[in-house]
Scaffold this active site. Sequence first.
Site, PDB file in Angstrom:
ATOM      1  N   HIS A  44       3.573   6.531  -7.046  1.00 16.09           N
ATOM      2  CA  HIS A  44       4.796   5.925  -6.529  1.00 16.09           C
ATOM      3  C   HIS A  44       5.704   7.078  -6.157  1.00 16.09           C
ATOM      4  CE1 HIS A  44       8.557   3.714  -6.193  1.00 16.09           C
ATOM      5  NE2 HIS A  44       9.099   4.624  -7.001  1.00 16.09           N
ATOM      6  N   CYS A  52       5.633   1.863  -1.020  1.00 14.78           N
ATOM      7  CA  CYS A  52       6.708   2.787  -1.379  1.00 14.78           C
ATOM      8  C   CYS A  52       6.501   4.170  -0.775  1.00 14.78           C
ATOM      9  CB  CYS A  52       6.831   2.877  -2.900  1.00 14.78           C
ATOM     10  SG  CYS A  52       5.321   3.473  -3.710  1.00 14.78           S
TER      11      CYS A  52
END
Length: 534
Positions: free
Chosen positions: A35, A108
């Site tokens: 992430h 993301c």
Amino acid sequence: MAEVHLAIYDLSMGMARNLSSQFLGPSHAIDIIPHTAILAYGQEYFFGRGIEWCTPHEFRRSRGIHPIEIKLLGITSKTREEFERWCYEQGNNGMFGVESYDLLTRNCNNFSNEAARHLLNNNSDNDDVSIMIPQWILDVPSKFLSSPMGRMIRPVLEGMQLSNNAPTNMNMGNSSRSNNNHHAGGFGTAPAGGGSSRPMTVPAPKAPAVNPWANIKPQKKKQEGKTATTTTPLLDTQIIGPLLSTETGVVSACIAKLVTRQDDLPHSTAEQQDEERTSQLLRKLSVVDHKWTMEEIRVVHQHLRTFIENGVHLSFALMLLRLAVLKHPTVSSSCETTLTNDEQCASTKLVAGLLLDGGSDNNALSLANQSMAFCVLSNAIGSNNHLPTWMKTKDGKNNDSDSCLKIVDAALKSMDPTVDGASSAPHVSLRQSAAAFLYNVARRLAEGDGDGTDELSEATMSILIGCIENIGDESDNTTLKRRYLTVAQLLKSKRFGKTAVGLVRDLGIVDDGFCRSYGDVAALAKEVLSLLDV
């Protein structure tokens, strides 16, 4: 002027590096589940169910994770207000809005890349300069999802967001606020102007997404002296051989369709004699103790393949081929064995092609014919001491050939009890046949000796996970029993049983629905659970 950093997190918290090779296979192994977020203006900007930001400290404290690396990307001349207005525009135009998230193409990490390009004025179409974050991070989703397990748990991962109540689920009038601790930017419905804010409407929070890597259960230590033979007596009596379809009552009806000419024209003597010889040979398929020669096997296979290749009387040809693949020369030399295998291989490859090609067109192959096709493959694998060569890679040792994985995947899809009309007789029959096929394949995969710690092949993982998935939705006891037995064979394998047990435990895919059955089937389920010690 402000520095722009990239924060890189590992959502698996170190587990991917240790377990992905075992779960996904060496060719699909990954070091982390990344992430990323953009750090600028003292804020951390990231994308989940919309774009949101807060202070780095608040993000890390509320999520319980910390970056494994922070990279300086450059210096931006844009102000915070300009950047947050750009964020608003991305949400408003749907690029990174509430419903825009896509695991492969708009996640993301894709947001971090686009945000960094905007901040650093890098909007070139040149591939060398359009990538602002490491390419390997952008490639992780496609690499992971190209594995069998990745495809199976994609729905879980698609719901795995860091934010449980994303700010894009809120309405907000002003895209920039003076509160530096947390900004709930409403990028889907906020007005374009910068007027006074409207009251925020906060919907009921969605259920927290599941991170299958972050909730790994600790493995329980195996009790000394506890063996499968003493804890699974019912399984031990059930897993004693292959599942074979041997019913011969249909042979005469099939012969009438596949041998006798369906016209009123006069037959020549030669034609009548040829029909009689073929009929006599096919009738032997129902004779248990007939001693087959290599020539007889060749003639039967080639005769039946002719009908299958032309799609004529397909059901009848498959019914007889189901029996033909059970036949082998009574006394065979190595040459005859090779020829037998060649006939088996040609016939089963043809039938597998029907299933795979038919999968692209729902009208190409009826449910009844799909069921019979799986019976053919199941019998062929169950009655031989090997898998057909078309199911192996070139070295003949690995059972992860493209054809093998495709036909296993087709069987798992056919065994899905949640499709429309699943309770109808044709669907139930198809699930039973597909389950028998997977059972016999698993039986071959599980063979061999060892300490139980061999790596799992992709085919093995696909069958193991696929037979557990949706098992609580299965209402047919025959299919249910076969699924339990298939799982048990893999868990009890002397070659990789311990590895298989560890995989199922670590994934946590056995839930309360695993034992939603009754009678003997429920007893089987409990014994499978005892192998997992859960």
